[in-house]
Motif scaffolding. Structure first.
Motif, PDB file in Angstrom:
ATOM      1  N   THR A  78       0.874  -1.176   0.000  1.00 26.14           N
ATOM      2  CA  THR A  78       0.000   0.000   0.000  1.00 26.14           C
ATOM      3  C   THR A  78       0.910   1.225   0.000  1.00 26.14           C
ATOM      4  O   THR A  78       2.126   1.102   0.107  1.00 26.14           O
ATOM      5  N   GLY A  79       0.337   2.412  -0.099  1.00 24.27           N
ATOM      6  CA  GLY A  79       1.151   3.628  -0.034  1.00 24.27           C
ATOM      7  C   GLY A  79       1.404   4.205  -1.411  1.00 24.27           C
ATOM      8  O   GLY A  79       0.673   3.947  -2.362  1.00 24.27           O
ATOM      9  N   SER A  80       2.492   4.974  -1.498  1.00 25.35           N
ATOM     10  CA  SER A  80       2.766   5.711  -2.734  1.00 25.35           C
ATOM     11  C   SER A  80       3.672   4.919  -3.677  1.00 25.35           C
ATOM     12  O   SER A  80       4.281   3.917  -3.295  1.00 25.35           O
ATOM     13  N   GLN A 116       7.178   4.951  -2.247  1.00 29.89           N
ATOM     14  CA  GLN A 116       7.342   3.993  -1.138  1.00 29.89           C
ATOM     15  C   GLN A 116       7.468   2.559  -1.654  1.00 29.89           C
ATOM     16  O   GLN A 116       8.187   1.752  -1.080  1.00 29.89           O
ATOM     17  N   ASN A 117       6.760   2.257  -2.739  1.00 30.14           N
ATOM     18  CA  ASN A 117       6.822   0.899  -3.291  1.00 30.14           C
ATOM     19  C   ASN A 117       8.209   0.527  -3.798  1.00 30.14           C
ATOM     20  O   ASN A 117       8.548  -0.634  -3.895  1.00 30.14           O
ATOM     21  N   VAL A 118       8.988   1.545  -4.142  1.00 29.64           N
ATOM     22  CA  VAL A 118      10.360   1.258  -4.569  1.00 29.64           C
ATOM     23  C   VAL A 118      11.326   1.417  -3.397  1.00 29.64           C
ATOM     24  O   VAL A 118      12.271   0.630  -3.248  1.00 29.64           O
ATOM     25  N   SER A 119      11.088   2.421  -2.549  1.00 29.98           N
ATOM     26  CA  SER A 119      12.079   2.709  -1.503  1.00 29.98           C
ATOM     27  C   SER A 119      11.980   1.758  -0.299  1.00 29.98           C
ATOM     28  O   SER A 119      13.003   1.410   0.289  1.00 29.98           O
ATOM     29  N   ILE A 120      10.755   1.313   0.044  1.00 35.25           N
ATOM     30  CA  ILE A 120      10.628   0.469   1.250  1.00 35.25           C
ATOM     31  C   ILE A 120      11.402  -0.849   1.102  1.00 35.25           C
ATOM     32  O   ILE A 120      12.156  -1.231   2.012  1.00 35.25           O
ATOM     33  N   MET A 163      14.431  -2.174   3.520  1.00 36.25           N
ATOM     34  CA  MET A 163      14.456  -3.514   4.117  1.00 36.25           C
ATOM     35  C   MET A 163      15.766  -4.232   3.808  1.00 36.25           C
ATOM     36  O   MET A 163      16.150  -5.167   4.513  1.00 36.25           O
ATOM     37  N   ARG A 164      16.438  -3.796   2.754  1.00 33.58           N
ATOM     38  CA  ARG A 164      17.758  -4.362   2.414  1.00 33.58           C
ATOM     39  C   ARG A 164      18.880  -3.629   3.151  1.00 33.58           C
ATOM     40  O   ARG A 164      20.053  -3.884   2.921  1.00 33.58           O
ATOM     41  N   GLY A 165      18.518  -2.640   3.980  1.00 33.70           N
ATOM     42  CA  GLY A 165      19.531  -1.989   4.810  1.00 33.70           C
ATOM     43  C   GLY A 165      20.013  -0.627   4.321  1.00 33.70           C
ATOM     44  O   GLY A 165      20.910  -0.037   4.935  1.00 33.70           O
ATOM     45  N   LEU A 166      19.438  -0.101   3.231  1.00 33.36           N
ATOM     46  CA  LEU A 166      19.857   1.229   2.788  1.00 33.36           C
ATOM     47  C   LEU A 166      19.278   2.287   3.740  1.00 33.36           C
ATOM     48  O   LEU A 166      18.191   2.089   4.305  1.00 33.36           O
ATOM     49  N   SER A 167      20.001   3.395   3.910  1.00 30.66           N
ATOM     50  CA  SER A 167      19.477   4.491   4.730  1.00 30.66           C
ATOM     51  C   SER A 167      18.281   5.103   3.999  1.00 30.66           C
ATOM     52  O   SER A 167      18.115   4.909   2.797  1.00 30.66           O
ATOM     53  N   ALA A 168      17.470   5.883   4.741  1.00 31.40           N
ATOM     54  CA  ALA A 168      16.288   6.512   4.132  1.00 31.40           C
ATOM     55  C   ALA A 168      16.718   7.394   2.964  1.00 31.40           C
ATOM     56  O   ALA A 168      16.087   7.395   1.896  1.00 31.40           O
ATOM     57  N   ALA A 190      12.054  -3.675  -9.463  1.00 35.71           N
ATOM     58  CA  ALA A 190      12.934  -4.837  -9.669  1.00 35.71           C
ATOM     59  C   ALA A 190      14.373  -4.378  -9.943  1.00 35.71           C
ATOM     60  O   ALA A 190      15.323  -4.920  -9.365  1.00 35.71           O
ATOM     61  N   PHE A 191      14.553  -3.391 -10.803  1.00 39.71           N
ATOM     62  CA  PHE A 191      15.910  -2.913 -11.127  1.00 39.71           C
ATOM     63  C   PHE A 191      16.545  -2.183  -9.948  1.00 39.71           C
ATOM     64  O   PHE A 191      17.764  -2.225  -9.776  1.00 39.71           O
ATOM     65  N   ALA A 192      15.728  -1.484  -9.153  1.00 36.44           N
ATOM     66  CA  ALA A 192      16.266  -0.730  -8.011  1.00 36.44           C
ATOM     67  C   ALA A 192      16.987  -1.650  -7.024  1.00 36.44           C
ATOM     68  O   ALA A 192      17.908  -1.233  -6.330  1.00 36.44           O
ATOM     69  N   MET A 193      16.593  -2.911  -7.010  1.00 33.99           N
ATOM     70  CA  MET A 193      17.238  -3.867  -6.096  1.00 33.99           C
ATOM     71  C   MET A 193      18.614  -4.297  -6.608  1.00 33.99           C
ATOM     72  O   MET A 193      19.316  -5.061  -5.965  1.00 33.99           O
ATOM     73  N   GLU A 194      18.981  -3.833  -7.801  1.00 32.32           N
ATOM     74  CA  GLU A 194      20.260  -4.152  -8.437  1.00 32.32           C
ATOM     75  C   GLU A 194      20.548  -5.661  -8.407  1.00 32.32           C
ATOM     76  O   GLU A 194      21.564  -6.110  -7.859  1.00 32.32           O
ATOM     77  N   PRO A 195      19.637  -6.432  -9.010  1.00 31.91           N
ATOM     78  CA  PRO A 195      19.793  -7.890  -8.939  1.00 31.91           C
ATOM     79  C   PRO A 195      20.876  -8.410  -9.878  1.00 31.91           C
ATOM     80  O   PRO A 195      21.228  -7.746 -10.856  1.00 31.91           O
TER      81      PRO A 195
END
Ligand SMILES: Nc1ncnc2c1ncn2[C@@H]1O[C@H](COP(=O)(O)OP(=O)(O)OP(=O)(O)O)[C@@H](O)[C@H]1O
Length: 253
Positions: free
Chosen positions: A108-110, A113-117, A121-126, A166-171
């Motif tokens: 839910t949310g913006s 948020q769907n990309v940043s949350i 959770m992977r440990g990046l700072s805000a 998906a790409f933001a997670m740098e898989p």
């Protein structure tokens, strides 16, 4: 037929010499006494773009779930990023993969948020998570929608958001299960051009499922065709239909 991307001979890298990122040997999946996948062996190399094609119910999504360690095979051996798929290493390995499912998975949310949350959770700072999320939203032309609520997005926007996330997670490995299903014909071509550009800049290995053989021609080097849980054809995507009457029968155009 003219496809969107004309391949030059120099486009093909010597994929076979690259390090394998997935090695599947004799994988079978059985449910209720029925084989959904039978004796599947395949290799995905580093930086390779592999297509997975086949009619409804042929086992494509099940194979994607096995290769991405979401479900264990009933038998066979699987090595992903150097680890045997034995469950113990799966959390570490799964952090190096991104999956875009056929049915969009959103929080839910913006949009932002769907990309940043997931990055938080992977440990990046805000700050890092927001910066990286914005970069990928921009890349998929979504930055103007950053504060829009997720449930108000169109199907096409949602598809781009799934890809941005998906790409933001740098898989190291990217699994895409029908990523263009909700994208209309007009928007599909530009999105594929963009995706191809992004893939060219990244070393990510891709497994792409699509019902539309043109998607595979546009985005993959090699394709496997599944029928009733078996691999019935495989080869260079550009020549597979020419070489195989069965593939022409399954994909008449
Ligand atoms: N957990 C399960 N239990 C029983 N049968 C299953 C299970 N998961 C999948 N199947 C069956 O396995 C077959 C292959 O399903 P799968 O979703 O992998 O096919 P697909 O090629 O991805 O299909 P589509 O193109 O329609 O998405 C289907 O007949 C499906 O009903």
């Amino acid at each position: 037929m003219n496809y969107m991307f004309e391949r030059k001979a120099t486009d093909f890298r010597d994929i076979e010499n690259q390090t394998p990122v997935i090695i599947a040997e004799d994988i079978s999946v059985r449910r209720n006494e029925r084989f959904i996948l039978r004796n599947i062996s395949l290799v995905l190399h580093q930086g390779e773009r592999l297509g997975l094609a086949g009619p409804n119910g042929s086992g494509k999504s099940t194979l994607l779930k096995v290769l991405s360690l979401l479900i264990p095979p009933s038998s066979g051996r699987l090595t992903v990023l150097g680890f045997m798929g034995d469950g113990r290493s799966s959390v570490t390995v799964r952090r190096k993969m991104s999956i875009v499912f056929q049915q969009p998975t959103t929080l839910t949310g913006s949009v932002l948020q769907n990309v940043s949350i997931p990055l938080r959770m992977r440990g990046l700072s805000a700050r890092e998570a927001t910066k990286r999320a914005y970069e990928w939203l921009k890349c998929f032309d979504l930055e103007k929608l950053a504060f829009q609520r997720i449930h108000t997005l169109s199907g096409g926007e949602l598809a781009r958001l799934q890809l941005a996330r998906a790409f933001a997670m740098e898989p190291e490995i990217l699994f895409l299960d029908e990523p263009f299903a909700a994208v209309d014909a007009t928007s599909r071509s530009p999105l594929k051009v963009l995706l191809r550009e992004i893939l060219a800049k990244n070393k990510v290995s891709l497994l792409l499922i699509s019902h539309d053989f043109r998607d595979l021609l546009d985005l993959t080097e090699r394709t496997l065709v599944l029928l009733d849980g078996h691999i019935v054809a495989q080869g260079k995507t550009q020549t597979l239909r020419i070489q195989s009457p069965l593939v022409r029968e399954i994909f008449p155009e």
